[in-house]
Structures are given as C-alpha cells and as structure tokens.
Scaffold this motif. Structure first.
Motif, PDB file in Angstrom:
ATOM      1  N   GLN A  79       0.793  -1.338  -0.224  1.00  0.00           N
ATOM      2  CA  GLN A  79       0.119  -0.073  -0.117  1.00  0.00           C
ATOM      3  C   GLN A  79       0.825   1.070  -0.123  1.00  0.00           C
ATOM      4  O   GLN A  79       0.434   2.092  -0.751  1.00  0.00           O
ATOM      5  N   ALA A  80       2.043   1.329   0.636  1.00  0.00           N
ATOM      6  CA  ALA A  80       3.012   2.240   0.679  1.00  0.00           C
ATOM      7  C   ALA A  80       3.572   2.576  -0.610  1.00  0.00           C
ATOM      8  O   ALA A  80       3.855   3.619  -0.997  1.00  0.00           O
ATOM      9  N   SER A  81       3.778   1.663  -1.364  1.00  0.00           N
ATOM     10  CA  SER A  81       4.425   1.681  -2.809  1.00  0.00           C
ATOM     11  C   SER A  81       3.347   2.349  -3.586  1.00  0.00           C
ATOM     12  O   SER A  81       4.066   3.326  -4.416  1.00  0.00           O
ATOM     13  N   VAL A  82       2.254   2.304  -3.573  1.00  0.00           N
ATOM     14  CA  VAL A  82       1.240   3.142  -4.456  1.00  0.00           C
ATOM     15  C   VAL A  82       1.400   4.669  -4.269  1.00  0.00           C
ATOM     16  O   VAL A  82       1.598   5.436  -5.240  1.00  0.00           O
ATOM     17  N   ILE A  83       1.081   4.881  -2.983  1.00  0.00           N
ATOM     18  CA  ILE A  83       1.195   6.423  -2.786  1.00  0.00           C
ATOM     19  C   ILE A  83       2.582   7.018  -2.529  1.00  0.00           C
ATOM     20  O   ILE A  83       2.794   8.086  -3.097  1.00  0.00           O
ATOM     21  N   GLY A  84       3.646   5.869  -2.621  1.00  0.00           N
ATOM     22  CA  GLY A  84       4.906   6.586  -2.472  1.00  0.00           C
ATOM     23  C   GLY A  84       5.470   6.840  -3.826  1.00  0.00           C
ATOM     24  O   GLY A  84       6.106   7.715  -3.985  1.00  0.00           O
ATOM     25  N   VAL A  85       4.940   6.215  -4.933  1.00  0.00           N
ATOM     26  CA  VAL A  85       5.425   6.723  -6.296  1.00  0.00           C
ATOM     27  C   VAL A  85       4.747   8.057  -6.580  1.00  0.00           C
ATOM     28  O   VAL A  85       5.607   8.830  -6.978  1.00  0.00           O
TER      29      VAL A  85
END
Length: 351
Positions: A79-85
């Motif tokens: 989940q952090a990956s999506v908003i992280g990008v």
C-alpha cells in the motif's frame, strides 16, 4: 553599468539551499555549512525512523498476531508503494515551489481509462501504456497552464482535480471496471513475489532510487532546487524556469500513471474513486520528510519515510477498528505539526 550576475548555487537538494545573486555564503560559525545541512537532514531521517520504530512497537503491542504477521507487513509495504510513487513526483513539484492537488484525480482517471473494455483488448501492454500516457497527458496540461498559461499551481491543479474526477466518473458511469487480463492480475498474487517481496514494492524501490539520483546527482535536480529557492535568480543564471516547471508537472503525471497501473494490479479493477485523498497523503509525507513547502529543498529519502509512517498509522488504526475520520484527524495534526516545525527551523536559519 550593470553588474554581472553570479550563478545560483546550492549544496544539494537533501543537504543545502539556494543562494541567490546577492546572498552571502553561510557562516560555519552559525552552523550553515554543507556538513551542518547534511547533519540536519540525517537527524530528520533518523527522527522519522524513530517514529516508525515506535509505531511498529505500538502495532506489535496492540495487535501482535495481526500486525506482525508477514502478510500484513507485506500489505503495508504494498500500500505504501502506490502512494509512495505519487509522493516521489510530488516531492519534485514541491521542491520547485509548486503544488499538485490533482494527483489523486489523475490516478483515478488513468486507472479507469486503462481498464475500459477497449483498452483491455490490448492486454498487459495496452493497460500499462494507457495508464502512463493518460498520466503524462494530464501532467502536460497542468504544466502548460502553470508554466506558459500563467496560472498559479493551486488553481491549475485544483481545476485538473475537478475535471479528471468528472471525466473518470463519466467513463465508468459510476461502476467498477473489472480487470480480466490475467497477466496483470498475476502480479498481485503471492506466487509473483520475489524472495517474499511483492513486485509493487520493487517498482517503488526502483522509482525511489531513480528519483533520488535525479534530484541529487543531475543538472535537472539542481535546477529544480534553484527554481524553488529563487525563481528569478535561477532565470538570471540561465535556467529556463518555464520549461523546468513544465517538465516537473510532466514528471508528476508520469508518477501518477505508474501508480495507477500499480493500483490496478493491487485492486484488480478501475474505479472513479481511486486515489481518493492521495494529494493529502503525498503532500503530508513530503512535508514531514523535510521537503520545504515554500520550495528550495527536497528529500526523497525523507518523503519515503513519511509515506511509511502514514501507511503504518493507517494499518494500525484499521487493525484496532478505529474510524477513518480519526485517521484523518491524526494525519491533519501531523501535517500541522510538521509545518510548525519547518517554520521554527526556518527562523533559526536552517533553510
């Protein structure tokens, strides 16, 4: 007779500041040297790591079996990956002195456009290509309106937020578009994990590394910091400020397109509600990570740590059955605290 204008200089996005034509070099006695700036950046990152460690401890104490489960930790990272990008792109924009309120809407638009029946007929490549192109197109519109149309970033991206959300709703007619391309869905399954790491996390790691290299080791990154620190000084130093801003909003759109494809993999669908409040999370993560809201300094590492902090908070709240409104209140309080800390830091000369 006109005096020659010296070039704008800075000590690196994560470590220094812009010094305009008339600015004197920082005094080492006042703690303004490169080493001092680097130390402060390290202290910020260590502080965020400490906050993250405390949150992990809280999650382990309140819900030890659920929170520390391998599947849950993988979920947090995914989940952090999506908003992280999205946050990586936002960090560049804020560092330049801009803002992008449309990132969540751009993610939604790219995700629904990429999951229409017509697009899915082209398989994996068609979905990925469409998501990226739609993100770039939306970023291009933002960039043209801001850099060459003279609109302030707040107004231009607010207009894009409304327009992209409306277009996404029109495309879907309020319905969820299910992905039927198996090769896309397979990337979200445990069988696709590499050494226990979800593919989306690897994509996020790659985007983070590339973003850090661009911001800290390239001319593009130096120009971004220069424009954010003092746009007029940057212009006098020979930087095409308008073109630089156009590129930055294109970069933000590209990150939104990539995030949209990641979200499609994660959810197996495209919805007009995708990316809801991503702009809040991305801006908040960048700010608490140490990126100046006024521009002139940005840190990719800090932004990534900020994303992990917010994602972990959300996960802990969900496991403890706390309402979503409480989560938003907590995030709002963190944003206010981060901005107040920044203002105090600026008054003390840490710019």
């Amino acid at each position: 007779m006109t005096q020659p204008v010296s070039s704008a200089q800075h000590n690196g996005p994560d470590k220094g500041v812009l010094t305009g034509p008339s600015a004197a070099p920082p005094s080492k006695k006042e703690g303004g040297g490169p080493r001092a700036f680097g130390l402060r950046a390290d202290v910020r990152n260590l502080s965020l790591l400490g906050v993250l460690a405390v949150l992990i401890a809280v999650g382990g104490i309140t819900e030890p079996e659920a929170f520390l489960d391998t599947g849950n930790l993988q979920l947090i990272l995914t989940q952090a990956s999506v908003i992280g990008v999205v946050t990586v792109g936002m960090t560049f924009v804020i560092t330049s002195g801009g803002i992008d309120l449309s990132v969540g809407a751009m993610v939604a638009l790219a995700s629904v456009w990429a999951t229409t029946l017509a697009t899915q007929e082209y398989g994996f490549a068609g979905i990925l290509f469409t998501a990226v192109i739609v993100g770039l197109a939306a970023g291009l519109v933002n960039g043209l309106l801001i850099a060459y149309g003279g609109l302030v970033p707040f107004i231009a991206t607010l207009a894009m937020l409304a327009s992209a959300r409306g277009l996404a709703l029109q495309i879907t007619d309020g319905k969820t578009q299910i992905v039927t391309v198996q090769s896309v869905l397979d990337l979200g399954l445990p069988d696709s994990y590499i050494l226990g790491i979800p593919p989306l996390v690897l994509v996020f790691a790659a985007v983070t590394v590339v973003g850090w290299l661009i911001l800290n080791r390239t001319t593009f990154g130096r120009r971004t910091v220069a424009v954010g620190g003092n746009a007029e000084a940057a212009r006098l130093a020979g930087i095409d400020v308008r073109r630089q801003r156009l590129y930055l909003y294109l970069l933000s759109g590209l990150c939104c397109g990539i995030a949209a494809f990641m979200l499609i993999i994660l959810s197996g669908s495209g919805q007009n509600t995708n990316g809801n409040l991503y702009e809040l999370d991305a801006i908040a993560a960048a700010i608490i990570g140490g990126t100046l809201l006024s521009g002139g300094r940005g840190t990719i590492v800090g932004s990534v740590l900020g994303v992990l902090v917010f994602t972990t908070i959300t996960n802990i709240f969900a496991l403890n059955n706390l309402q979503s409104d409480v989560q938003q209140i907590a995030k709002g309080a963190i944003i206010v605290a981060a901005v107040l800390v920044q203002r105090r830091t600026l008054r003390n000369g840490d710019t």
